[in-house]
Each structure stands twice: as structure tokens, then as C-alpha cells.
Design a protein around this motif. Structure first.
Motif, mmCIF file in Angstrom:
data_model
loop_
_atom_site.group_PDB
_atom_site.id
_atom_site.type_symbol
_atom_site.label_atom_id
_atom_site.label_comp_id
_atom_site.label_asym_id
_atom_site.label_seq_id
_atom_site.Cartn_x
_atom_site.Cartn_y
_atom_site.Cartn_z
ATOM 1 N N MET B 1 5.326 -12.018 3.426
ATOM 2 C CA MET B 1 4.765 -10.728 2.816
ATOM 3 C C MET B 1 5.684 -10.670 1.552
ATOM 4 O O MET B 1 7.000 -10.926 1.901
ATOM 5 N N LYS B 2 5.203 -10.160 0.528
ATOM 6 C CA LYS B 2 6.110 -9.941 -0.890
ATOM 7 C C LYS B 2 6.794 -8.729 -0.515
ATOM 8 O O LYS B 2 6.328 -7.843 0.121
ATOM 9 N N LYS B 3 8.144 -8.852 -1.124
ATOM 10 C CA LYS B 3 8.961 -7.301 -1.052
ATOM 11 C C LYS B 3 8.983 -6.539 -2.360
ATOM 12 O O LYS B 3 9.132 -7.401 -3.279
ATOM 13 N N ALA B 4 8.912 -5.300 -2.254
ATOM 14 C CA ALA B 4 8.985 -4.626 -3.583
ATOM 15 C C ALA B 4 10.235 -3.528 -3.267
ATOM 16 O O ALA B 4 10.229 -2.955 -2.291
ATOM 17 N N LEU B 5 10.829 -3.474 -4.145
ATOM 18 C CA LEU B 5 12.124 -2.468 -4.022
ATOM 19 C C LEU B 5 11.721 -1.248 -4.988
ATOM 20 O O LEU B 5 11.142 -1.434 -6.370
ATOM 21 N N ILE B 6 11.529 0.127 -4.689
ATOM 22 C CA ILE B 6 11.289 1.146 -5.265
ATOM 23 C C ILE B 6 12.598 1.875 -5.669
ATOM 24 O O ILE B 6 13.283 2.439 -4.857
ATOM 25 N N ILE B 7 12.846 1.985 -6.734
ATOM 26 C CA ILE B 7 14.182 2.793 -7.349
ATOM 27 C C ILE B 7 13.769 3.910 -7.784
ATOM 28 O O ILE B 7 13.187 4.134 -8.635
ATOM 29 N N GLU B 8 13.828 5.059 -6.986
ATOM 30 C CA GLU B 8 13.124 6.252 -7.420
ATOM 31 C C GLU B 8 13.978 7.320 -6.903
ATOM 32 O O GLU B 8 14.193 7.335 -5.610
ATOM 33 N N LYS B 9 14.355 8.362 -7.618
ATOM 34 C CA LYS B 9 15.220 9.687 -7.003
ATOM 35 C C LYS B 9 14.508 10.403 -6.191
ATOM 36 O O LYS B 9 14.701 11.036 -5.260
ATOM 37 N N ALA B 10 13.018 10.930 -6.953
ATOM 38 C CA ALA B 10 12.209 11.769 -6.362
ATOM 39 C C ALA B 10 11.766 11.438 -5.019
ATOM 40 O O ALA B 10 10.889 10.466 -4.804
ATOM 41 N N PRO B 11 11.895 11.916 -3.632
ATOM 42 C CA PRO B 11 11.564 11.316 -2.428
ATOM 43 C C PRO B 11 10.265 11.364 -2.540
ATOM 44 O O PRO B 11 9.531 10.271 -1.807
ATOM 45 N N HIS B 12 9.425 12.377 -2.921
ATOM 46 C CA HIS B 12 7.753 12.300 -2.524
ATOM 47 C C HIS B 12 7.387 11.187 -3.310
ATOM 48 O O HIS B 12 6.278 10.584 -2.768
ATOM 49 N N ILE B 13 7.784 10.857 -4.466
ATOM 50 C CA ILE B 13 6.907 9.840 -5.462
ATOM 51 C C ILE B 13 7.305 8.495 -4.849
ATOM 52 O O ILE B 13 6.678 7.733 -4.701
ATOM 53 N N ALA B 14 8.837 8.480 -4.279
ATOM 54 C CA ALA B 14 9.130 7.096 -3.544
ATOM 55 C C ALA B 14 8.324 6.838 -2.323
ATOM 56 O O ALA B 14 7.907 5.781 -2.228
ATOM 57 N N ALA B 15 7.902 8.036 -1.571
ATOM 58 C CA ALA B 15 7.203 7.606 -0.215
ATOM 59 C C ALA B 15 5.800 7.432 -0.628
ATOM 60 O O ALA B 15 5.117 6.410 -0.155
#
Lengths: 293, 118
Positions: B1-15
């Protein structure tokens, strides 16, 4: 919605546009008719049906527009655009004298398909003496009026359109994006139902994607016949990649090209049939925005 | 599976972004602190980075080349800023695509297709 009302509206749609609705699409009808009921100050669906039965033509048109499928996006199925690019390159090679080309986008909705073709042509950097006109048709006045404005929402411009094309060919407005005139002027929009014969002839490429398969067999046959009439003998018809069509009389599939048809050329010598018109190039349609290091 | 890094401060947007990515067949890893980004890139070697503007805003032109020395992901910038100059600035710093917030599943899918990962 009671079955009788559903069949009444399905019949209107079938008569005018050739579109076929099945019973499992009741939900679609209900959600799309609700705004019409509100806009026309009607009380209920029953009220709308009664007004339609009084042969209210404007209301009938509004219902047809609302129910017709307008699901579109920029560069939908990039494979089709790769095909257009290679087919045009091949035509240019074959006949150096030919300088004018015509492409038709049938069922263009709010214009994402013809705009994508126009951007593709710009990106191809064709010789200056080559002129390509794009005709774009839809039977909905409302949707053609929208397409002619060339204004797309924040959501629309993010579906299928690479960001560098957004910057290059659109101007940022406060809440939307406006297509540049240099692209707009390549496209001629017309309100037209492909159940009727279009006045322009001799198209080099016709796109009629994800429309014919929603039609009844009878309507599909008529539409295909009309498209055949206006396609150049060596031209290319592109339908949706996943469409299975049974009424393609007078056409034959292009080998190894998904959704591509050409007019059957029974009377011509075999060597003139463009069976290997283009080689399949397995590379991205456009170069990546930033060269990889 | 490909891996994606999510760099995001806002927890709801990150989730939400993580859920969307998982629906598209990626393994999603969230990083909400700028200082953790490079070490996580080194260990996770992501194929895709969804980079929230607010997290990396000040130093993207410096930050992205550093990241590209550690791993070679496709980078999609994600910002509520839709000013053409700002978008151009992001592209010049080395990102591959740009998403203007708010976005939905369809937009994310479309952008990931454009960078060749779907």
C-alpha cells in the motif's frame, strides 16, 4: 412519488430527449424536481404533475433540464484527450494541405469538456496556420448560458484541472474563476438536441461521452445516425470508456482504442482504412508541473 | 500500500483527510508539528505528502528542498489561500499540485490522480 407520476415524467423525458429513466431512479427525480417546485411557487409534486398535464411548455423544459444528467469535470478520462491529441497529430501528418479542423462536444453541459479540448489544443502548440473550431452542444438553455460565461466555482476548477492550467488560463474572481477569452473564443456553444441533425457538417472528431447509454435504444439509434451524418468519412467518434452501446449502426470500433469508433468504410480499399492510425503512447497527457529532480 | 503523510495542525481536518486517503487505498500518517515532519519523512518514506499551508507556511521554499533530500514524495499543498501569487509561490517551491480549501473526497482523488498516484 407514486409510480404513475414517475412514468408520466419519464415519458416526457423520453419523448423530448430520448433519455431513459428506470424505476430505481425515483430518488433522482425527487431530488431534482424539488427546486422546480419551489421556483415555480408550486405546493407539491402532485401540483407540478398537474401543471405539466396542462401542457405548460416552459415547465416541461425546466423538468427536462433538471433531470438530464450534467455530471462533468475537466479532462474527464485523460485517455480520451490523449486520443484526441494523437489523432490530430496523425491527421496533420497525413494531409499537410488541410488547415481547418472541427471538433464537436455533444452534451457539453457546463463546458468542462470543450474547455479541456481548447486547453489541450493550446498546449499542443500547433502551427499558426492551423485553425481548429470547437462546437459544443447541449439541449439545456440554462446550462449553455452558464457555459458561455466561462465562470467556474472553486469546486469545479479543482476537479480534473491541473493547478498550472488554472493559473495559466483562468482569472481569479472573488468567489470563482473566469476562463480567459483566448480559450473562450475557440468554442462555439449552441443549444441543440442531438436527436435533431446539427447544421454543421464534416467534423474531424466528435465526442459524445456518457450520454448515448442513458437513451432508449430507439433514441440512441437516431442520435448515432445524426452523428454519423456530420462526422467526416475519416473522422473519429469518441464515446464514454465504460459505455456499452448496441445501436452503433454504420460505425466500427477502432482496434485497441477504448470508446473510439469510425465510420465503416466498406467501399474503400483496405489499405486506406486507418486501422493503425495512431500508436498508443503510454505517457502522461501533460508533463508534470514541476520536473522531478 | 502507498503511504501518505498528512502535515496538518487542525486535528479535525487531519482526521478527515486521513479517512479520505484510507478510502483511496493509502496508509495515512498524521504529523501536526513542523519539527516532526523531517524525522517522520525519513522513517516513513511517504509516496505522497499532503501539506497544510498553516503548518509549513513560513519556510516552504526552504523546507520542501530539505524534505526532497530525505524522500521523493509527490507533494500536494493544501491551503485556504486561493490567490494566484500564493499558488505560484507554492509551485515554485517544489510542490506538485495545490488544493484550495475547503475540499471534498472528489477533489482529493482528482489531485492525487493528477500527480500519478491513482
Amino acid at each position: 412519488m407514486i409510480p404513475n407520476d414517475f412514468y408520466f415524467i419519464a415519458q416526457i423525458l423520453k419523448e423530448r430527449s430520448g433519455f431513459s429513466l428506470t424505476a430505481d431512479q425515483i430518488y433522482l427525480l425527487e431530488s431534482r424536481l424539488s427546486p422546480i417546485i419551489r421556483q415555480n411557487n408550486l405546493i407539491s409534486l402532485e401540483d407540478l404533475i398537474n401543471s405539466l398535464k396542462l401542457n405548460n411548455k416552459e415547465l416541461k423544459e425546466a423538468v427536462i433540464e433538471a433531470v438530464s444528467i450534467n455530471n462533468t469535470r475537466f479532462f474527464r478520462n485523460t485517455y480520451a484527450f490523449q486520443t484526441i491529441k494523437e489523432f490530430l497529430q496523425d491527421l496533420l501528418k497525413k494531409d499537410a494541405q488541410k488547415k481547418n479542423f472541427k471538433i464537436l462536444s455533444a452534451g457539453c453541459a457546463s463546458g468542462q469538456e470543450p474547455v479541456s479540448i481548447a486547453i489541450l489544443l493550446k498546449e499542443m502548440n500547433l502551427p499558426k496556420d492551423i485553425r481548429i473550431d470547437i462546437f459544443a452542444l447541449d439541449m439545456s438553455h440554462h446550462i449553455i448560458d452558464r457555459a458561455k460565461k466561462g465562470i467556474y466555482t472553486h469546486y469545479e476548477v479543482q476537479k480534473g484541472l491541473p493547478i498550472r492550467f488554472l493559473l495559466k488560463y483562468f482569472t481569479h474572481l472573488e468567489e470563482a474563476w473566469q476562463l480567459h477569452p483566448e480559450i473562450m473564443q475557440l468554442i462555439h456553444y449552441h443549444v441543440h438536441n442531438i436527436m435533431d441533425l446539427f447544421y454543421e457538417q464534416n467534423f474531424d472528431i466528435i465526442l459524445c461521452r456518457n450520454m448515448l447509454s442513458y437513451m432508449t435504444d430507439e433514441a440512441q439509434k437516431k442520435a448515432v445516425q445524426n452523428l454519423r451524418e456530420i462526422l467526416s468519412p475519416e473522422g473519429l467518434l469518441i464515446v464514454g470508456a465504460s459505455e456499452t452501446l448496441h445501436q452503433m449502426e454504420g460505425f466500427e470500433k477502432v482496434p485497441d482504442r477504448v470508446g473510439c469508433y469510425q465510420i465503416k468504410q466498406i467501399d474503400k480499399k483496405l489499405e486506406t482504412v486507418p486501422k493503425t492510425a495512431w500508436t498508443i503512447i503510454k505517457k502522461p497527457l501533460f508533463k508534470p508541473a514541476v520536473p522531478k529532480k | 500500500m502507498k503511504k501518505a503523510l498528512i502535515i496538518e495542525k487542525a486535528p479535525h481536518i487531519a482526521a478527515i483527510t486521513k479517512k479520505m486517503l484510507e478510502d483511496l487505498g493509502f496508509i495515512g500518517v498524521i504529523v501536526n508539528n513542523k519539527d516532526d515532519v523531517l524525522p517522520t519523512c525519513e522513517t516513513e518514506q511517504p509516496d505522497l505528502v499532503i501539506m497544510g499551508y498553516s503548518t509549513c507556511q513560513e519556510s516552504s521554499a526552504v523546507f520542501i528542498p530539505k524534505m526532497k533530500k530525505i524522500c521523493q514524495p509527490q507533494i500536494i499543498f493544501c491551503s485556504s489561500n486561493s490567490e494566484p501569487d500564493k499558488i505560484k509561490e507554492a509551485l515554485d517551491s517544489g510542490v506538485d499540485e495545490y488544493i484550495m480549501k475547503p475540499f471534498d473526497h472528489d477533489i482529493l482523488q482528482s489531485k492525487i490522480s493528477m500527480v500519478g498516484l491513482l
